[in-house]
Design a protein around this motif. Structure first.
Motif, short mmCIF file in Angstrom:
data_model
loop_
_atom_site.label_atom_id
_atom_site.label_comp_id
_atom_site.label_asym_id
_atom_site.label_seq_id
_atom_site.Cartn_x
_atom_site.Cartn_y
_atom_site.Cartn_z
N TYR A 67 0.83 -1.21 0.00
CA TYR A 67 0.00 0.00 0.00
C TYR A 67 0.87 1.25 0.00
O TYR A 67 0.68 2.16 -0.82
N LEU A 185 -7.24 -0.70 3.14
CA LEU A 185 -6.00 -1.46 2.97
C LEU A 185 -6.16 -2.53 1.91
O LEU A 185 -5.30 -2.69 1.03
N GLY A 188 -6.48 -0.95 -1.57
CA GLY A 188 -5.36 -0.15 -2.02
C GLY A 188 -5.70 1.33 -1.96
O GLY A 188 -6.83 1.72 -1.66
#
Length: 256
Positions: A67, A185, A188
């Motif tokens: 990420y 998360l 993304g």
């Protein structure tokens, strides 16, 4: 943490205790949706909520690394030693009805203040929140309302996730117990893949019993103001028609 003065990109944290003043633009018309706030069924398609396959600690660590390597706005996530991670989510405010806003001077008094006013939030208002992986949807909603000094009951609002797939927009209301940062998360950092939207609950009708007496009085004042404005517009319009008719009649019967 600080709160930016920009209404289009506000920043706040669930861990903040201090609040700063900021300003809103009032608009009339309680029943009619303001321009740009109309929701059409063709744009948003309700989608069944998919079950979560929660990640292991190692998977979370790998996801956070991936990420952060993809982030372009410096809003990265941080993994703490206890396994809890923190990061940022952006929430777009799509409120069709006015909200009751308190002035900063009336905060914490515990009673209704005359410093409450009904406002429409500006179009395209986006707030950036710093939250943790333990924060729930209900906590995010409460934090957003607190930052905007909103006196309305948080139960009137819902947080939605919006996904874009194959040129179609899918919108799904999140349950109060879901964790927005986990969803961020997994999806993304790209907001075109997943974004969050705050709306009123879609009940089909306004639930007047959910509003307090001061809120209803504010709405009545808004309606009275709008009624008077519309009346003046109609009077001017028909006065102009009358002037044109009289001018036309005068030209027809003019001697010679």
């Amino acid at each position: 943490m600080t709160w930016t003065s920009s209404m289009s990109s506000g920043y706040s944290s669930l861990e903040e205790e201090e609040s700063e003043e900021f300003f809103f633009t009032a608009r009339t018309s309680f029943f009619r949706r303001p321009p740009g706030k109309t929701r059409t069924a063709s744009q948003d398609v309700q989608k069944e909520r998919e079950p979560h396959a929660y990640l292991s600690e190692e998977e979370v660590k790998e996801k956070i690394q991936s990420y952060n390597s993809s982030v372009t706005d410096k809003l990265k996530m941080t993994l703490n030693a206890n396994g809890i991670y923190t990061g940022f989510i952006k929430v777009q405010m799509e409120l069709c009805r006015p909200i009751t806003v308190q002035s900063s001077q009336s905060q914490g008094r515990g009673t209704h203040s005359n410093n409450e006013t009904a406002f429409y939030l500006p179009d395209g208002c986006v707030n950036t929140l710093h939250i943790s992986s333990t924060n729930t949807v209900r906590e995010v909603i409460e934090a957003l309302l607190k930052k905007f000094f909103v006196a309305d009951n948080p139960a009137k609002f819902a947080l939605y996730k919006r996904c874009h797939k194959e040129d179609q927009v899918y919108t799904c209301k999140l349950s109060d117990r879901e964790r927005p940062l986990y969803l961020r998360l997994v999806a993304g950092p790209r907001t075109d893949m997943l974004s969050f939207v705050l709306r009123e609950h879609e009940t089909g009708e306004v639930m007047w019993e959910a509003f307090t007496i001061p809120e209803l009085q504010n709405f009545l004042r808004i309606l009275d103001k709008e009624e008077n404005e519309q009346l003046q517009i109609l009077k001017k319009r028909y006065a102009a028609y009358r002037d044109k008719l009289e001018e036309a009649l005068g030209g027809v019967w003019k001697p010679g």
